[in-house]
Design a protein around this motif. Structure first.
Motif, PDB file in Angstrom:
ATOM      1  N   ILE A 157      -1.432  10.343  16.101  1.00  0.00           N
ATOM      2  CA  ILE A 157      -1.356  10.824  15.020  1.00  0.00           C
ATOM      3  C   ILE A 157       0.145  12.182  15.387  1.00  0.00           C
ATOM      4  O   ILE A 157       0.042  13.015  15.313  1.00  0.00           O
ATOM      5  N   THR A 158       0.118  12.159  16.298  1.00  0.00           N
ATOM      6  CA  THR A 158       1.513  12.996  17.304  1.00  0.00           C
ATOM      7  C   THR A 158       2.654  13.575  16.406  1.00  0.00           C
ATOM      8  O   THR A 158       2.386  14.746  16.050  1.00  0.00           O
ATOM      9  N   ASP A 159       2.528  12.453  15.450  1.00  0.00           N
ATOM     10  CA  ASP A 159       4.664  13.178  14.976  1.00  0.00           C
ATOM     11  C   ASP A 159       3.282  13.521  13.241  1.00  0.00           C
ATOM     12  O   ASP A 159       4.818  13.581  12.478  1.00  0.00           O
ATOM     13  N   ALA A 160       2.556  13.398  13.051  1.00  0.00           N
ATOM     14  CA  ALA A 160       1.798  13.689  11.730  1.00  0.00           C
ATOM     15  C   ALA A 160       1.987  14.812  11.983  1.00  0.00           C
ATOM     16  O   ALA A 160       1.511  15.560  10.494  1.00  0.00           O
ATOM     17  N   LEU A 161       1.241  15.422  12.822  1.00  0.00           N
ATOM     18  CA  LEU A 161       0.205  16.906  13.050  1.00  0.00           C
ATOM     19  C   LEU A 161       1.830  18.120  12.969  1.00  0.00           C
ATOM     20  O   LEU A 161       2.537  18.104  13.260  1.00  0.00           O
ATOM     21  N   LYS A 162       1.091  19.136  12.829  1.00  0.00           N
ATOM     22  CA  LYS A 162       1.776  20.635  12.626  1.00  0.00           C
ATOM     23  C   LYS A 162       0.956  21.433  12.989  1.00  0.00           C
ATOM     24  O   LYS A 162      -0.636  21.344  13.141  1.00  0.00           O
ATOM     25  N   ALA A 163       1.057  22.951  13.934  1.00  0.00           N
ATOM     26  CA  ALA A 163       0.373  23.784  14.516  1.00  0.00           C
ATOM     27  C   ALA A 163      -0.444  24.369  13.133  1.00  0.00           C
ATOM     28  O   ALA A 163       0.112  24.696  12.490  1.00  0.00           O
ATOM     29  N   GLY A 164      -2.101  24.744  13.826  1.00  0.00           N
ATOM     30  CA  GLY A 164      -2.842  25.004  12.855  1.00  0.00           C
ATOM     31  C   GLY A 164      -3.679  23.979  12.693  1.00  0.00           C
ATOM     32  O   GLY A 164      -3.857  23.087  12.891  1.00  0.00           O
ATOM     33  N   ASP A 165      -4.066  24.392  11.205  1.00  0.00           N
ATOM     34  CA  ASP A 165      -5.036  23.351  10.024  1.00  0.00           C
ATOM     35  C   ASP A 165      -4.307  22.123   9.873  1.00  0.00           C
ATOM     36  O   ASP A 165      -2.504  21.906   9.489  1.00  0.00           O
ATOM     37  N   ASN A 166      -4.835  20.822  10.143  1.00  0.00           N
ATOM     38  CA  ASN A 166      -4.170  19.184   9.516  1.00  0.00           C
ATOM     39  C   ASN A 166      -5.045  18.595   8.728  1.00  0.00           C
ATOM     40  O   ASN A 166      -6.364  18.849   8.942  1.00  0.00           O
ATOM     41  N   GLU A 167      -4.702  18.468   7.768  1.00  0.00           N
ATOM     42  CA  GLU A 167      -4.998  17.623   6.284  1.00  0.00           C
ATOM     43  C   GLU A 167      -5.541  15.621   7.196  1.00  0.00           C
ATOM     44  O   GLU A 167      -4.661  15.226   7.122  1.00  0.00           O
ATOM     45  N   LEU A 168      -6.906  15.622   6.803  1.00  0.00           N
ATOM     46  CA  LEU A 168      -7.384  14.158   8.142  1.00  0.00           C
ATOM     47  C   LEU A 168      -8.135  13.346   6.392  1.00  0.00           C
ATOM     48  O   LEU A 168      -9.016  13.955   5.443  1.00  0.00           O
ATOM     49  N   MET A 169      -7.483  12.324   6.047  1.00  0.00           N
ATOM     50  CA  MET A 169      -7.961  11.884   4.528  1.00  0.00           C
ATOM     51  C   MET A 169      -8.686  10.286   5.503  1.00  0.00           C
ATOM     52  O   MET A 169      -7.108   9.344   5.712  1.00  0.00           O
ATOM     53  N   VAL A 170      -9.033   9.414   4.955  1.00  0.00           N
ATOM     54  CA  VAL A 170      -9.345   8.387   5.108  1.00  0.00           C
ATOM     55  C   VAL A 170      -9.850   7.585   3.992  1.00  0.00           C
ATOM     56  O   VAL A 170     -11.110   7.758   3.434  1.00  0.00           O
ATOM     57  N   LYS A 171      -9.155   6.588   3.400  1.00  0.00           N
ATOM     58  CA  LYS A 171      -9.670   5.549   2.621  1.00  0.00           C
ATOM     59  C   LYS A 171     -10.214   4.312   2.850  1.00  0.00           C
ATOM     60  O   LYS A 171      -9.713   3.716   3.343  1.00  0.00           O
ATOM     61  N   VAL A 172     -11.280   3.705   1.959  1.00  0.00           N
ATOM     62  CA  VAL A 172     -12.713   2.464   2.580  1.00  0.00           C
ATOM     63  C   VAL A 172     -12.263   1.933   1.571  1.00  0.00           C
ATOM     64  O   VAL A 172     -12.757   2.254   0.354  1.00  0.00           O
ATOM     65  N   TYR A 173     -12.338   0.928   1.408  1.00  0.00           N
ATOM     66  CA  TYR A 173     -12.447  -0.299   0.681  1.00  0.00           C
ATOM     67  C   TYR A 173     -13.500  -1.720   1.179  1.00  0.00           C
ATOM     68  O   TYR A 173     -13.021  -1.644   2.590  1.00  0.00           O
ATOM     69  N   ASP A 174     -14.747  -1.437   0.833  1.00  0.00           N
ATOM     70  CA  ASP A 174     -15.170  -2.551   1.358  1.00  0.00           C
ATOM     71  C   ASP A 174     -16.579  -3.395   0.469  1.00  0.00           C
ATOM     72  O   ASP A 174     -16.964  -2.432  -0.237  1.00  0.00           O
ATOM     73  N   PRO A 175     -15.434  -4.540   0.501  1.00  0.00           N
ATOM     74  CA  PRO A 175     -16.933  -5.456  -0.783  1.00  0.00           C
ATOM     75  C   PRO A 175     -17.914  -5.732  -0.801  1.00  0.00           C
ATOM     76  O   PRO A 175     -18.313  -7.276  -0.752  1.00  0.00           O
ATOM     77  N   SER A 176     -18.182  -5.312   0.545  1.00  0.00           N
ATOM     78  CA  SER A 176     -19.784  -6.110   1.320  1.00  0.00           C
ATOM     79  C   SER A 176     -19.455  -7.671   1.882  1.00  0.00           C
ATOM     80  O   SER A 176     -18.199  -8.615   1.913  1.00  0.00           O
ATOM     81  N   ASP A 177     -20.330  -8.338   0.636  1.00  0.00           N
ATOM     82  CA  ASP A 177     -20.499  -9.736   1.023  1.00  0.00           C
ATOM     83  C   ASP A 177     -19.831 -10.389  -0.186  1.00  0.00           C
ATOM     84  O   ASP A 177     -19.759 -11.814  -0.211  1.00  0.00           O
ATOM     85  N   GLN A 178     -19.209  -9.498  -1.141  1.00  0.00           N
ATOM     86  CA  GLN A 178     -18.049 -10.502  -2.016  1.00  0.00           C
ATOM     87  C   GLN A 178     -16.826 -10.519  -1.208  1.00  0.00           C
ATOM     88  O   GLN A 178     -16.272 -10.584  -2.115  1.00  0.00           O
ATOM     89  N   GLY A 179     -16.135  -9.964   0.307  1.00  0.00           N
ATOM     90  CA  GLY A 179     -14.984  -9.900   0.950  1.00  0.00           C
ATOM     91  C   GLY A 179     -15.130 -11.276   1.566  1.00  0.00           C
ATOM     92  O   GLY A 179     -16.046 -12.228   0.618  1.00  0.00           O
ATOM     93  N   ILE A 180     -13.192 -11.437   1.551  1.00  0.00           N
ATOM     94  CA  ILE A 180     -13.424 -12.289   2.757  1.00  0.00           C
ATOM     95  C   ILE A 180     -13.559 -12.240   4.667  1.00  0.00           C
ATOM     96  O   ILE A 180     -13.614 -12.812   5.427  1.00  0.00           O
ATOM     97  N   GLY A 181     -14.469 -10.685   4.452  1.00  0.00           N
ATOM     98  CA  GLY A 181     -14.245 -10.188   6.065  1.00  0.00           C
ATOM     99  C   GLY A 181     -15.936 -10.382   6.201  1.00  0.00           C
ATOM    100  O   GLY A 181     -17.368 -10.646   5.496  1.00  0.00           O
ATOM    101  N   PRO A 182     -16.397 -10.723   7.270  1.00  0.00           N
ATOM    102  CA  PRO A 182     -17.554 -10.869   8.101  1.00  0.00           C
ATOM    103  C   PRO A 182     -18.844  -9.463   7.895  1.00  0.00           C
ATOM    104  O   PRO A 182     -17.743  -8.717   8.207  1.00  0.00           O
ATOM    105  N   HIS A 183     -19.377  -9.891   7.452  1.00  0.00           N
ATOM    106  CA  HIS A 183     -20.398  -8.720   6.878  1.00  0.00           C
ATOM    107  C   HIS A 183     -22.085  -8.478   7.214  1.00  0.00           C
ATOM    108  O   HIS A 183     -22.399  -7.671   7.353  1.00  0.00           O
TER     109      HIS A 183
END
Length: 782
Positions: A157-183
């Motif tokens: 993430i080096t190129d997205a950082l600035k000196a001092g405070d930085n905001e991290l954000m994570v978006k999650v999608y999880d359909p659990s057993d209704q999706g295609i992924g192993p659950h």
């Protein structure tokens, strides 16, 4: 068209009641482990998360993050709804939130970090695991995404950082057993052998600073027969590297195998889990690691019988089926001490093997297994059992990541591809693929492809165990041996499942699932008898066995310990005596503490409690306990009596705990709780969520009114007239029952209009799988 069997009762897809939080507080649950009280925002899993590649410069990002739940198609939230304790999943009590994430929603995390880096350094952001699909932003810039809920990932993430405070954000999608992924065994409607889902961040989040030229990984392959360990230092650069093992430095190049002689070989085994420490250096980058000299194979013993061999000697794999769930953290252990406790307790029971069932643990779990001495059969996390489009690719992608991630752990000896035909496909190809990916371990291509319950085979399997190193049968409750095939060891991959409930230590007092039920006093004799059978089977050629299971999990109460890890149902010393014939050299037994089970007959405990009630003990908590005891002792009249007493004692406004109790014990419109929930709808919705409240009401309407009428062959018009008085829940349950009945009976003329109306009015509340099935049938038959 492929028909699926669909049930009348509504799936438990919870809607959210959102509220602002002030500070952190663990949410209430029925039971919790002893470690939960130690968790706080300042010490949430503070240990270094990657024990086989340790750097000194790192920052733990566990702690309170802002969170928001939005519609799946909504943009970045402008406001957040509270704080969540990372890395505990949002559904868990330890998260401080305890809410279900729906397949129609996204979960957002946000926090600020202060970063100061030097020139020629890179900053890496690591995630142990995020279930299921994660997109990561730094200061509003997307830096990467990862799909798959069980494996680690990192971004520079080096190129997205600035000196001092930085905001991290994570978006999650999880359909659990209704999706295609192993659950795994997490589902949106948990019951019996399936459990509460885990969504979002559930392992440690952390940052570290590395030189521009750095080590990206290590590949370690011990060769016991040649007394060498082959180590590859992986890097994006082809730079010189140095390995220091036992005081001796060996030079080589990155991305090339370096063979290190190991003199005076000390073999790794459960009885003597010796680990060699070493360091790897590439330029300014230095990491610490370890390895164990261990060999696993299948070969003939002195009598010509194929056996599992540990370090070229026959070694009976005496194992148990560990699922890695916690009442307070779900997929996430409350503390590192708790994480290690499970392995220590299993070793103290006298086992030498853990089958890690349908879950990949954090790296520190495998470190504890390496350090304590425990063989691990590692399951692949099965694909969605319906194999929807995309599920095979998702399974193989995550499987490849898992094989690479866990490769260096000496405790892992066996890969398990499939379990009981759950999402089984291309078994011959995939078994060979695993062996090509990792020729240093043995492969169980299908645990329980042949499944027997009460000596009855559930379904035949031609060409079972193709390309595998062993044959594997599941047999409940009594163990049996797998079929004999040339060149393969024989194992019983699951057996047992003896259900024993322990009052006051249950996730749910309304269920105590097991393949067979026993009283606490009878468990030891039953279990000892099963192990005597194992001893006979071992003499006949069996190489290993896996007992279900070490700990209760939610409503599955067939563990040797309770779900909260407080009560051991057979004393540790007695278990070791029972196991000694098959595991004679146990090594150092870890110190673990748990209370031995009270062996008093539950019927006597219930009678004593009834006497206390008759003598005047009528507080509401005690009456709730009596309801549970009556139910579990089969006293229906007593359950009705104590339920009536409970409702007499209730006073509004109800505490949240009593609302949940009312919802749990009310099964029908004929129960007092139904009217109580009707009359206090807003209060119950606030605690349970709108959708959960509606589902509970629907299921009670079906049980109390509709089911008896359907059995009596009443017309659909008569049934509709009877339940419309209940409003929207009555109408939804009526349309659902019509749709499901016509679908299962393939009465397409009646199905099409019923299903069309059901989907138009209530489609938002049903699973994607059902929606697709119903809409597909409509399109085919309209």
């Amino acid at each position: 068209m492929k028909l699926i069997r669909i049930f009348f009762t509504a799936a438990c897809l919870l809607s959210q009641h959102l509220y602002a939080q002030e500070g952190y507080k663990m949410q209430p649950i029925a039971i919790q482990s002893r470690w939960a009280k130690e968790v706080s925002p300042t010490n949430a899993l503070k240990e270094y998360p990657r024990p086989q590649m340790v750097r000194s410069s790192w920052t733990n990002l566990n702690g309170l993050w802002d969170y928001a739940i939005t519609a799946k198609d909504a943009s970045t939230p402008s406001a957040f709804q509270g704080q969540l304790l990372v890395p505990y999943p949002i559904e868990s009590a330890l998260s401080g939130v305890k809410k279900m994430l729906l397949p129609t929603q996204n979960l957002w995390y946000k926090r600020t970090v202060n970063v100061s880096s030097k020139a020629a350094e890179r900053t890496l952001l690591h995630f142990g695991a995020v279930d299921w699909q994660a997109t990561v932003f730094v200061n509003g810039k997307e830096v990467g995404s990862h799909t798959g809920g069980y494996t680690e990932f990192s971004f520079d993430i080096t190129d997205a950082l600035k000196a001092g405070d930085n905001e991290l954000m994570v978006k999650v999608y999880d359909p659990s057993d209704q999706g295609i992924g192993p659950h795994g065994k997490q589902v949106l409607n948990p019951q019996n052998i399936y459990y509460t889902p885990t969504s979002g961040i559930w392992q440690t989040v952390w940052m570290e600073t590395v030189p521009a030229a750095s080590i990206t990984g290590l590949t370690i392959n011990p060769d016991v027969d040649k007394s060498v360990v082959n180590i590859t230092v992986n890097s994006a650069t082809s730079s010189p590297v140095e390995l220091t093992v036992e005081g001796k430095t060996i030079k080589g190049m990155a991305n090339k195998i370096i063979s290190v002689p190991v003199k005076n070989l000390k073999l790794w085994s459960p009885a003597s889990p010796y680990l060699y420490d070493f360091t790897a250096k590439l330029g300014k980058d230095v990491v610490k690691s370890y390895f164990g000299m261990r060999k696993i194979s299948v070969a003939k013993d002195s009598k010509g019988v194929e056996r599992i061999m540990l370090n070229n000697q026959p070694y009976y794999n005496l194992g148990t089926l560990d699922q890695g769930f916690w009442p307070d953290g779900l997929y996430t252990a409350p503390t590192d001490e708790a994480l290690a406790f499970d392995i220590k307790a299993i070793k103290a029971m006298g086992f030498n093997t853990i089958r890690k069932h349908i879950k990949v643990e954090p790296a520190r779990w495998y470190y504890h297994a390496d350090k304590l001495g425990m063989l691990v059969w590692q399951d692949m996390v099965n694909p969605n059992q319906g194999l929807p489009e995309g599920s095979k690719q998702a399974f193989e992608k995550q499987g490849a990541e898992m094989l690479q991630q866990l490769h260096n752990s000496p405790s892992i000896t066996t890969w398990v591809l499939f379990n009981e035909k759950w999402g089984q496909y291309d078994q011959e190809r995939l078994t060979s693929w695993i062996k090509q990916m990792d020729p240093t371990r043995i492969v169980n291509g299908h645990s329980g492809e042949n499944l027997y319950v009460n000596d009855q085979l559930r379904s035949p399997s031609p060409n079972a165990y193709v390309n595998a190193d062993m044959t594997d049968v599941h047999s409940y409750p009594q163990p049996m041996n797998a079929i004999k095939l040339e060149g393969k060891a024989q194992v019983c991959g699951e057996f047992g499942g003896i259900g024993v409930f322990i009052p006051d230590h249950q996730w749910s007092t309304d269920a105590a699932w097991g393949y067979v039920q026993e009283k606490p006093a009878d468990l030891k004799l039953k279990y000892a008898g099963m192990n005597k059978k194992l001893e006979e089977l071992q003499k006949e050629g069996m190489s290993g066995s896996i007992y279900t299971q070490p700990f209760d999990v939610e409503t599955e109460q067939n563990g040797l310990m309770t779900y909260d890890r407080e009560i051991v149902k057979i004393p540790f010393t007695e278990l070791r005596k029972i196991h000694a014939a098959l595991n004679p050299v146990m090594g150092t037994i870890p110190e673990v503490t748990a209370t031995d089970a009270d062996l008093t007959d539950p019927a006597i405990l219930y009678k004593n409690a009834q006497d206390e009630f008759a003598a005047g003990k009528t507080d509401i908590g005690f009456v709730k306990k009596l309801i549970m005891m009556a139910s579990q002792n089969g006293d229906q009249a007593g359950k009705v009596k104590f339920t009536e007493e409970y409702f007499k004692a209730l006073k509004t406004p109800l505490p949240e705990d009593d609302m949940r109790t009312v919802a749990r014990i009310s099964q029908s419109t004929k129960d007092q709780g139904f009217k109580f929930m009707q009359d206090n709808a807003d209060a119950f919705k606030k605690v349970l969520g709108d959708r959960m409240y509606t589902i509970l009401m629907m299921n009670m309407i079906f049980k109390g009114d509709m089911e008896p009428m359907m059995k009596a062959k009443a017309s659909w018009d008569e049934i509709g007239n009877a339940v419309m008085k209940y409003g929207a829940p009555g109408e939804e349950m009526y349309l659902r029952a019509k749709t499901v009945t016509f679908y299962n009976e393939q009465k397409w003329t009646e199905f099409v209009p019923a299903a069309t109306t059901y989907l138009e009015k209530f489609g938002a509340g049903i699973s994607e799988q059902e929606k697709l099935a119903f809409q597909g049938a409509i399109n085919e038959h309209k």
